[in-house]
Design an enzyme around this catalytic site. Sequence first.
Site, PDB file in Angstrom:
ATOM      1  N   GLU A  16       0.840  -1.204   0.000  1.00 45.45           N
ATOM      2  CA  GLU A  16       0.000   0.000   0.000  1.00 45.45           C
ATOM      3  C   GLU A  16       0.879   1.259   0.000  1.00 45.45           C
ATOM      4  O   GLU A  16       2.085   1.204   0.251  1.00 45.45           O
ATOM      5  CB  GLU A  16      -0.899   0.039   1.241  1.00 45.45           C
ATOM      6  CG  GLU A  16      -2.255  -0.614   1.086  1.00 45.45           C
ATOM      7  CD  GLU A  16      -3.234   0.226   0.273  1.00 45.45           C
ATOM      8  OE1 GLU A  16      -2.827   1.276  -0.267  1.00 45.45           O
ATOM      9  OE2 GLU A  16      -4.404  -0.173   0.182  1.00 45.45           O
ATOM     10  N   ARG A  99      -8.725   0.042  12.732  1.00 47.52           N
ATOM     11  CA  ARG A  99      -7.331   0.421  12.537  1.00 47.52           C
ATOM     12  C   ARG A  99      -7.260   1.542  11.501  1.00 47.52           C
ATOM     13  O   ARG A  99      -8.164   1.700  10.668  1.00 47.52           O
ATOM     14  CB  ARG A  99      -6.478  -0.761  12.080  1.00 47.52           C
ATOM     15  CG  ARG A  99      -6.707  -1.234  10.652  1.00 47.52           C
ATOM     16  CD  ARG A  99      -5.554  -2.111  10.184  1.00 47.52           C
ATOM     17  NE  ARG A  99      -5.797  -2.742   8.892  1.00 47.52           N
ATOM     18  CZ  ARG A  99      -5.558  -2.161   7.723  1.00 47.52           C
ATOM     19  NH1 ARG A  99      -5.123  -0.915   7.659  1.00 47.52           N
ATOM     20  NH2 ARG A  99      -5.774  -2.822   6.598  1.00 47.52           N
ATOM     21  N   ASN A 101      -5.829   3.224   8.134  1.00 44.44           N
ATOM     22  CA  ASN A 101      -5.593   2.615   6.842  1.00 44.44           C
ATOM     23  C   ASN A 101      -4.748   3.556   5.975  1.00 44.44           C
ATOM     24  O   ASN A 101      -3.616   3.850   6.318  1.00 44.44           O
ATOM     25  CB  ASN A 101      -6.936   2.266   6.177  1.00 44.44           C
ATOM     26  CG  ASN A 101      -6.800   1.324   5.012  1.00 44.44           C
ATOM     27  OD1 ASN A 101      -5.929   0.462   5.001  1.00 44.44           O
ATOM     28  ND2 ASN A 101      -7.650   1.472   4.015  1.00 44.44           N
ATOM     29  N   ASN A 147     -10.392   4.746   2.390  1.00 48.41           N
ATOM     30  CA  ASN A 147      -9.281   4.477   1.498  1.00 48.41           C
ATOM     31  C   ASN A 147      -8.988   5.683   0.619  1.00 48.41           C
ATOM     32  O   ASN A 147      -9.848   6.525   0.368  1.00 48.41           O
ATOM     33  CB  ASN A 147      -9.594   3.269   0.605  1.00 48.41           C
ATOM     34  CG  ASN A 147      -8.590   2.157   0.776  1.00 48.41           C
ATOM     35  OD1 ASN A 147      -7.405   2.411   0.966  1.00 48.41           O
ATOM     36  ND2 ASN A 147      -9.061   0.927   0.742  1.00 48.41           N
ATOM     37  N   ASP A 197      -9.683   1.497  -4.415  1.00 52.46           N
ATOM     38  CA  ASP A 197      -8.676   1.510  -3.349  1.00 52.46           C
ATOM     39  C   ASP A 197      -7.918   2.835  -3.424  1.00 52.46           C
ATOM     40  O   ASP A 197      -8.534   3.894  -3.481  1.00 52.46           O
ATOM     41  CB  ASP A 197      -7.770   0.285  -3.491  1.00 52.46           C
ATOM     42  CG  ASP A 197      -7.116  -0.137  -2.182  1.00 52.46           C
ATOM     43  OD1 ASP A 197      -6.667   0.751  -1.431  1.00 52.46           O
ATOM     44  OD2 ASP A 197      -7.034  -1.343  -1.906  1.00 52.46           O
TER      45      ASP A 197
END
Length: 290
Positions: A16, A99, A101, A147, A197
């Site tokens: 990522e 969490r 991201n 995202n 994403d």
Amino acid sequence: MSDVQLVWEIPAILGEGPLWVEAENAVYWVDIFSNKVHRYALADGGKTTWTFDFEVTSLSPRQDGGFIGTIKDGYAFINFDVLSASPIALPEADQPGNRFNDGKVDSSGRYWAGTMDIGQAEETGALYRLDPDLSLRQCDSDYIICNGPTFNLDNSIIYHTDSIKRTIYALDMAPDGELSNKCVFTAFTQDDEGVPDGMTVDSEDCLWVAHFGGARLTRYSPAGEILQVVPLPVPNITSCAFAGAALDTLYITTASTGIDEADKPKYPLAGSFFSYRPGVKGTPTPLFAG
């Protein structure tokens, strides 16, 4: 497919957040599930990997030197020499099911990052903004998986995604960072598109979107029209960023997670790091101003 180049063959679980660091002529990216940060040097192809005792979910260089990033519960200064994190703000330390991201810095030096429900079912995620004075504000909520924050050229729009809802939003952003007029920029409606994403914007103010489960990047006009589709040889495309002295190359992260065991032999490059020259340039990477 021949225009897409394999840069680093590596089975990242959840690659990522590619990040162009101009001062080092290098691209950094994270493998969230492996607690790793990778660095690819453009000058000589050198590869470096750091392994932390915690998840690093996004990164940004600072104007004063060093790095800031997001870890599971919030923002922290990241020290690569001793592999440590010095917490700055941990707004979700009391939410073990969440969490942090993806995250990115805007051209005013503010660090935007979103959170997600680890179970990928509840709307417990939120969008946060860390200002240069290290004050924190929650700016939006009700996400399942936040995202891909990115920004248009004049910093007046933030694009943000809820991957589970398969929707990319556009929000007006005032000079002080206040958000308004949230609307749907586009939504994925076909099964083969996967889910949206990570994202970036090019020098023509067009949006590049990674398709997790869709094996492609798509370039959209500011009006939401599809201008270009770039297929990739693996299914789970997670993010992309322009890099290099000319800012003319997209570096692309992917993930090996989420592929059925029976299908894994079909995708030996899943998780690897790729590049693509799209014929358009990107913009410089902003540095966190705090």
